[in-house]
Scaffold this active site. Structure first.
Site, mmCIF file in Angstrom:
data_model
loop_
_atom_site.group_PDB
_atom_site.id
_atom_site.type_symbol
_atom_site.label_atom_id
_atom_site.label_comp_id
_atom_site.label_asym_id
_atom_site.label_seq_id
_atom_site.Cartn_x
_atom_site.Cartn_y
_atom_site.Cartn_z
ATOM 1 N N LYS A 117 0.827 -1.217 0.000
ATOM 2 C CA LYS A 117 0.000 0.000 0.000
ATOM 3 C C LYS A 117 0.852 1.254 0.000
ATOM 4 O O LYS A 117 0.450 2.271 -0.561
ATOM 5 C CB LYS A 117 -0.966 0.007 1.196
ATOM 6 C CG LYS A 117 -2.137 -0.936 1.017
ATOM 7 C CD LYS A 117 -3.379 -0.469 1.756
ATOM 8 C CE LYS A 117 -4.551 -1.412 1.527
ATOM 9 N NZ LYS A 117 -5.723 -1.110 2.336
ATOM 10 N N LYS A 199 -6.998 -10.758 -9.083
ATOM 11 C CA LYS A 199 -8.206 -10.876 -8.258
ATOM 12 C C LYS A 199 -9.233 -9.803 -8.638
ATOM 13 O O LYS A 199 -8.862 -8.663 -8.908
ATOM 14 C CB LYS A 199 -7.748 -10.683 -6.801
ATOM 15 C CG LYS A 199 -8.798 -10.859 -5.765
ATOM 16 C CD LYS A 199 -8.240 -10.579 -4.369
ATOM 17 C CE LYS A 199 -8.518 -9.163 -3.945
ATOM 18 N NZ LYS A 199 -8.579 -8.938 -2.497
ATOM 19 N N LYS A 202 -12.663 -4.490 -5.541
ATOM 20 C CA LYS A 202 -13.523 -3.309 -5.583
ATOM 21 C C LYS A 202 -12.730 -2.037 -5.817
ATOM 22 O O LYS A 202 -13.261 -1.070 -6.352
ATOM 23 C CB LYS A 202 -14.407 -3.217 -4.336
ATOM 24 C CG LYS A 202 -13.707 -3.054 -3.008
ATOM 25 C CD LYS A 202 -14.744 -2.828 -1.915
ATOM 26 C CE LYS A 202 -14.577 -3.733 -0.706
ATOM 27 N NZ LYS A 202 -13.316 -3.582 0.021
#
Ligand code: ATP
Ligand code: LTN
Length: 335
Positions: A117, A199, A202
């Protein structure tokens, strides 16, 4: 299922976007299964975690409300399961601070999600992103959870929660249940329809690769018809056919059919038959949930009451744990 009766399960979901078919098949269907199997379940929306990445205020509010209504519509049963919003229960932030002081800089530096991140959001590597696992440990330890169902990417965070619990219990005396991760066996790992090696996520937004649980039937059909497959035109389960494999897993997860049964059903047929069949299965699964979701969203009083009552119940459980931990540490109690 008597042996499960008293075992506690806790899991949380970030409400940073509209949930995807991946969240639904990979996490939520299992969450319902645990509820039906007699575990004592607590589920929550991790909105405090969500702000480790900058959120637009109106969007965060909407995603949180929609997420709460969606999970209720899906079948979270509030007579059996605690379901709340993390920021409504201040003990999460309170215990997180305490646990920060029982967690080493070196341990947090090794977390792969922090590395990923901080590379992705290089302009906002905030302290919250770094101490994220301490807040997650607080989420888990507050409710004395035995099991924590998470995706494989979160296993490391449950392990650090275990280490923190063991450390605290060792310094003082047993205070926290040491939790175990559960990486669910049932349910698919749903891949992007446009890039089946990645994957379905969202945070990729509502693109053609990602089915949102709130997509209307036409959109779902269109996205499945455009799904990347291969040139063999044969419904066969194989690692070298990642697009078809993904569609078969989605279909299997919804219909309960095995891969052999699916191969049989579409023998001699091409993707022109298979893709719409998968889309229809998904549409049929989501339609009743979407209808209930719309009804629930219209009843704002009901929604607010559910959120409040569950936050109050969660708060009283959480407070018992915080008080216990604070007493052991030596904070002077307020009388
Ligand atoms: P983000 O896109 O922000 O990384 P996410 O969609 O991966 O988020 P999370 O909130 O991190 O969702 O995860 C909630 C739960 O849904 C986790 O248990 C995770 O393993 C599961 N999950 C998410 N995406 C998928 C997927 N594509 N297939 C199966 N399970 C998934
Ligand atoms: N970090 C998790 C969400 C999360 C969680 C938790 C999961 C926050 N707190 C406690 C299990 C238990 C994620 O990003 N999926």
């Amino acid at each position: 299922m008597e042996s499960n009766e008293k075992k506690r399960i806790l899991s949380m979901y970030q409400c940073t976007g509209t949930f995807t078919l991946g969240n639904y098949l990979g996490a939520f269907k299992n969450a319902l299964r645990f509820q039906e199997e007699g575990y004592q379940c607590a589920y929550a929306l991790a909105d405090l975690h969500a702000i480790t990445v900058r959120q637009e205020p109106a969007q965060l509010r909407k995603y949180t409300q929609d997420a709460y209504a969606f999970l209720l519509a899906m079948g979270i049963d509030l007579s059996k399961t605690l379901f709340f919003i993390q920021s409504h229960v201040p003990q999460h932030a309170q215990l997180a601070w305490i646990l920060n002081c029982y967690t080493q800089f070196g341990e947090l530096s090794r977390m792969t999600q922090f590395k990923d991140k901080s590379a992705k959001h290089a302009d906002n590597i905030n302290a919250g992103l770094f101490t994220y696992p301490c807040l997650m440990a607080a989420d888990i330890l507050l409710y004395q959870a035995d099991f924590v169902p998470v995706g494989a990417d979160q296993k490391q965070h449950v392990e650090i929660a275990r280490d923190i619990a063991e450390r605290f219990n060792g310094i003082y005396s047993p205070t926290f249940t040491v939790p175990e991760p559960i990486i669910p066996q049932h349910g698919a790992r749903v891949m992007s329809l446009q890039d089946p090696t990645r994957k379905m996520s969202k945070s990729d937004g509502n693109n053609n690769g990602c089915i949102s649980v709130l997509d209307d039937p036409d959109t779902i059909m269109r996205k499945f018809k455009r799904a990347i497959t291969d040139s063999e035109a044969c419904v066969r389960y194989s690692d070298d056919k990642p697009g078809v494999k993904n569609l078969m897993e989605i279909y299997s997860c919804i219909t309960g059919k095995s891969m052999e049964e699916i191969e049989g059903e579409f023998a001699g047929k091409g993707y022109g038959d298979f893709k719409p069949a998968v889309a229809e299965a998904v549409i049929g699964e989501l339609r009743p949930i979407q209808e209930r979701f719309k009804e629930i969203l219209q009843d704002k009083d009901y929604l607010q009451r559910c959120c409040r009552e569950n936050a109050e119940k969660a708060g009283s459980i959480a407070q018992r744990t915080v008080s216990k931990a604070m007493k052991k540490i030596g904070f002077l109690p307020m009388k």
